[in-house]
Design an enzyme around this catalytic site. Sequence first.
Site, short mmCIF file in Angstrom:
data_model
loop_
_atom_site.label_atom_id
_atom_site.label_comp_id
_atom_site.label_asym_id
_atom_site.label_seq_id
_atom_site.Cartn_x
_atom_site.Cartn_y
_atom_site.Cartn_z
N PHE A 105 0.90 -1.49 0.12
CA PHE A 105 0.35 -0.24 -0.60
C PHE A 105 0.90 0.84 -0.03
O PHE A 105 0.14 2.19 -0.30
CB PHE A 105 -1.12 0.05 1.55
CG PHE A 105 -0.11 0.33 2.34
CD1 PHE A 105 -0.06 2.07 2.36
CD2 PHE A 105 0.33 -0.02 3.66
CE1 PHE A 105 0.54 2.18 4.21
CE2 PHE A 105 0.84 -0.09 4.38
CZ PHE A 105 0.99 1.28 4.53
N LYS A 160 -1.62 -7.13 -8.99
CA LYS A 160 -2.00 -7.30 -8.08
C LYS A 160 -2.38 -6.08 -7.35
O LYS A 160 -1.06 -6.83 -6.35
CB LYS A 160 -2.25 -8.32 -7.10
CG LYS A 160 -3.13 -9.21 -6.94
CD LYS A 160 -3.90 -8.19 -5.73
CE LYS A 160 -3.19 -8.51 -4.53
NZ LYS A 160 -3.29 -7.64 -3.54
N GLU A 198 -4.87 -4.16 -1.96
CA GLU A 198 -6.37 -3.46 -1.62
C GLU A 198 -6.53 -2.11 -0.86
O GLU A 198 -8.00 -2.03 -0.91
CB GLU A 198 -7.32 -4.50 -1.28
CG GLU A 198 -6.86 -4.90 0.38
CD GLU A 198 -5.71 -6.17 -0.15
OE1 GLU A 198 -4.44 -6.01 -0.48
OE2 GLU A 198 -5.58 -7.24 1.27
N ARG A 199 -5.89 -1.48 -0.60
CA ARG A 199 -5.41 -0.71 0.64
C ARG A 199 -6.31 0.74 -0.15
O ARG A 199 -6.40 1.30 -0.43
CB ARG A 199 -5.09 -0.78 1.66
CG ARG A 199 -5.37 -1.86 2.68
CD ARG A 199 -4.25 -1.71 3.95
NE ARG A 199 -3.39 -2.30 4.49
CZ ARG A 199 -2.74 -2.57 4.99
NH1 ARG A 199 -2.33 -1.65 5.33
NH2 ARG A 199 -1.53 -3.99 5.35
N SER A 244 5.40 -7.34 3.07
CA SER A 244 6.14 -7.49 4.32
C SER A 244 7.31 -8.63 4.52
O SER A 244 6.43 -9.54 3.42
CB SER A 244 5.07 -7.38 5.48
OG SER A 244 4.14 -8.01 5.21
N CYS A 264 9.12 1.72 2.97
CA CYS A 264 10.57 0.70 3.18
C CYS A 264 11.69 1.29 3.79
O CYS A 264 12.32 0.93 3.82
CB CYS A 264 10.28 0.02 2.45
SG CYS A 264 11.17 1.23 0.33
N GLU A 301 9.35 -4.77 12.87
CA GLU A 301 9.61 -3.31 11.99
C GLU A 301 8.14 -3.03 12.25
O GLU A 301 6.85 -2.99 12.18
CB GLU A 301 8.99 -3.72 10.32
CG GLU A 301 8.23 -2.78 9.36
CD GLU A 301 8.46 -3.25 7.99
OE1 GLU A 301 7.95 -3.88 7.86
OE2 GLU A 301 8.90 -2.27 7.11
P1 NAD Z 1 1.59 -6.30 2.82
O1 NAD Z 1 3.29 -8.17 3.37
O2 NAD Z 1 0.54 -6.49 3.44
O3 NAD Z 1 1.28 -6.52 1.43
C1 NAD Z 1 1.81 -6.64 0.34
C2 NAD Z 1 0.35 -7.78 -1.08
O4 NAD Z 1 0.33 -9.07 -0.63
C3 NAD Z 1 -0.57 -6.80 -1.08
O5 NAD Z 1 -0.78 -6.81 -2.17
C4 NAD Z 1 -1.85 -7.89 0.15
O6 NAD Z 1 -2.82 -7.70 -0.91
C5 NAD Z 1 -0.97 -9.47 -0.90
N1 NAD Z 1 -1.11 -9.78 0.57
C6 NAD Z 1 -0.96 -9.35 1.98
N2 NAD Z 1 -1.79 -10.64 3.21
C7 NAD Z 1 -1.78 -11.21 2.37
C8 NAD Z 1 -1.29 -13.08 2.65
N3 NAD Z 1 -1.60 -13.69 3.87
N4 NAD Z 1 -1.26 -13.86 2.02
C9 NAD Z 1 -0.98 -13.06 0.01
N5 NAD Z 1 -0.82 -12.14 0.25
C10 NAD Z 1 -1.22 -11.42 0.67
O7 NAD Z 1 2.71 -5.03 3.07
P2 NAD Z 1 1.91 -3.99 2.79
O8 NAD Z 1 1.61 -3.77 4.62
O9 NAD Z 1 0.76 -3.47 2.07
O10 NAD Z 1 3.07 -2.74 2.90
C11 NAD Z 1 4.05 -2.66 4.03
C12 NAD Z 1 5.14 -3.64 3.83
O11 NAD Z 1 5.78 -4.14 2.70
C13 NAD Z 1 6.10 -2.84 5.23
O12 NAD Z 1 6.64 -4.47 5.35
C14 NAD Z 1 7.15 -2.41 3.82
O13 NAD Z 1 8.88 -2.74 4.04
C15 NAD Z 1 7.23 -2.76 3.00
N6 NAD Z 1 7.56 -2.11 1.84
C16 NAD Z 1 8.92 -2.86 1.13
C17 NAD Z 1 9.39 -2.27 0.33
C18 NAD Z 1 10.79 -2.64 -0.26
O14 NAD Z 1 11.62 -2.43 -1.15
N7 NAD Z 1 11.67 -4.03 0.85
C19 NAD Z 1 9.42 -1.61 -0.39
C20 NAD Z 1 7.72 -0.92 -0.46
C21 NAD Z 1 7.24 -2.00 1.07
#
Ligand code: NAD
Length: 496
Positions: free
Chosen positions: A149, A173, A176-177, A226, A281, A380
């Site tokens: 998101f 994909k 969704e937020r 994450s 991130c 985190e």
């Molecule tokens: P998230 O892991 O909750 O979601 C990321 C994606 O995974 C979304 O599209 C979501 O719909 C999907 N998802 C969520 N739960 C899932 C599940 N149980 N099974 C399968 N898919 C699932 O992350 P977020 O809260 O949207 O974003 C923040 C996180 O992203 C932080 O941890 C941040 O550090 C990380 N991030 C990392 C980078 C990087 O370059 N390393 C860049 C941006 C964000």
Amino acid sequence: MNTIEHWINGAATPGASRRTSAVWNPATGEHQADARLADPSDVDDAVRAARAAFDSWGEASLSTRARVMFKLRDLIERHSDELAAIVTREHGKVLDDARGEIARGREVVEFACGIADALRGGHSAEVSGGVDVHSLRQPLGVCAGITPFNFPVMVPMWMHPVAIACGNAFVLKPSERDPSASNLIAQLYADAGLPDGVFNVVHGDKAAVDAICDHPDIAAVSFVGSTPIARYVHGRAQRAGKRVQALGGAKNHAVVMPDADVDFAADQLSAAAFGSAGQRCMAVSVAVAVGAAADPLIAALERRARGVKVGAGTEAGVEMGPVVTAAARERVAGYVDSGVKAGAEAVVDGRGLSVDGDGFFIGPTVLDRVTSDMDVYRDEVFGPLLAVVRVDSIDAAIDLINANPYGNGTAIFTGDGEAARRFERRVTVGMVGVNVPIPVPMSYYSFGGWKDSLFGESHMHGPEGVRFYTRLKVVTSRWPRSRLDAESHLNFPTSR
Ligand code: NAD
């Protein structure tokens, strides 16, 4: 209530699934729209459209592909304010910050405009008598991106412009937020002349992610999110035989040396800790104060944290918006509680902040005397919380960072070249800043962390992105004038 549809084969479509997910305005707490949540049959529709489009897009000339990217680049610039307004409405970050993410995403499109150069192969003449060799990189087919998101425009753009310019079709994909920006990008691709089906957007949650990981016609998956989900997607998609790059979470440390300019360091650290409410991130979430740097640094950070203007991202002069959901605000507040209970000192406590309305606000927080055994250090937090850890030396600072499981970004503030060089060479982190707090690589380098911040071998965009979205072919050729020019025997061929 507005419903945000999928974008498949060049058109908005509701798909088969009737499930939806609420999209909030974090600054007001309003439930402002619903996003469709795809089921596997919706993912399959998108993949089939992409597979059909790939047959001709994979054969499109380099000039055709580059021209689409040039047009897309101009359209993104022209629609930057509209995109920023969408990002602010669904994510909460301030408008200028949203414009910044759009500009950094657009830079990847600019890199993709030069795809002809990036895809140039090698050629060796006369490797043996009358034999030449050349190499080429070819697209994989259908590639998918699953994104978080916190950068609804920039992070998907680390992926799709490079994949598409390399000749692949793409299924995105997004989170969704904050799903709406991806639909506008799909429209801009169509306006830029990209054929239907080459870029598709499927909104969804775990069901859609699982369907992408398992789909036999998807060749490669790029994930950002994450760490637990990155690890899961990497394992599941790899078991299904796909190429996978999965970028995870972060705990970015910035080291401040005793010789550093404290005011400069505090300015940079507070921008990197509180910008976008800490939901980057590459946000700095740990300041590592070395020796005598600690007391003046804390005093300077306190002044800055107290001065940050918090409010709705659309209001003039506001520097920091809300966090993305009510649950995110509770999580951040919970980490302030647990840090203080474990013995950290709340120099600035954001839990007391009050902003009119029902938005998801929490103020900048600075915790001093944090230690590496506390949850607030280990996890985190992903909010506007800066933990300060005090150490005695640069070597202790490097050891602390290297013992941390995350390895996304880090920085050092110093005027001492030897210290900076030692830090740069020894630290086990993928992206390093020297007097630069958020060292996000330019689009023509590649972005990626180490350790639990990246699963897979390839970083994103730039040269590593091109390699990820293509496979290498090496052609050895001979054009003999007659059969007698070419020796033939049963031994393994060697050059002569
Ligand atoms: P998230 O892991 O909750 O979601 C990321 C994606 O995974 C979304 O599209 C979501 O719909 C999907 N998802 C969520 N739960 C899932 C599940 N149980 N099974 C399968 N898919 C699932 O992350 P977020 O809260 O949207 O974003 C923040 C996180 O992203 C932080 O941890 C941040 O550090 C990380 N991030 C990392 C980078 C990087 O370059 N390393 C860049 C941006 C964000």
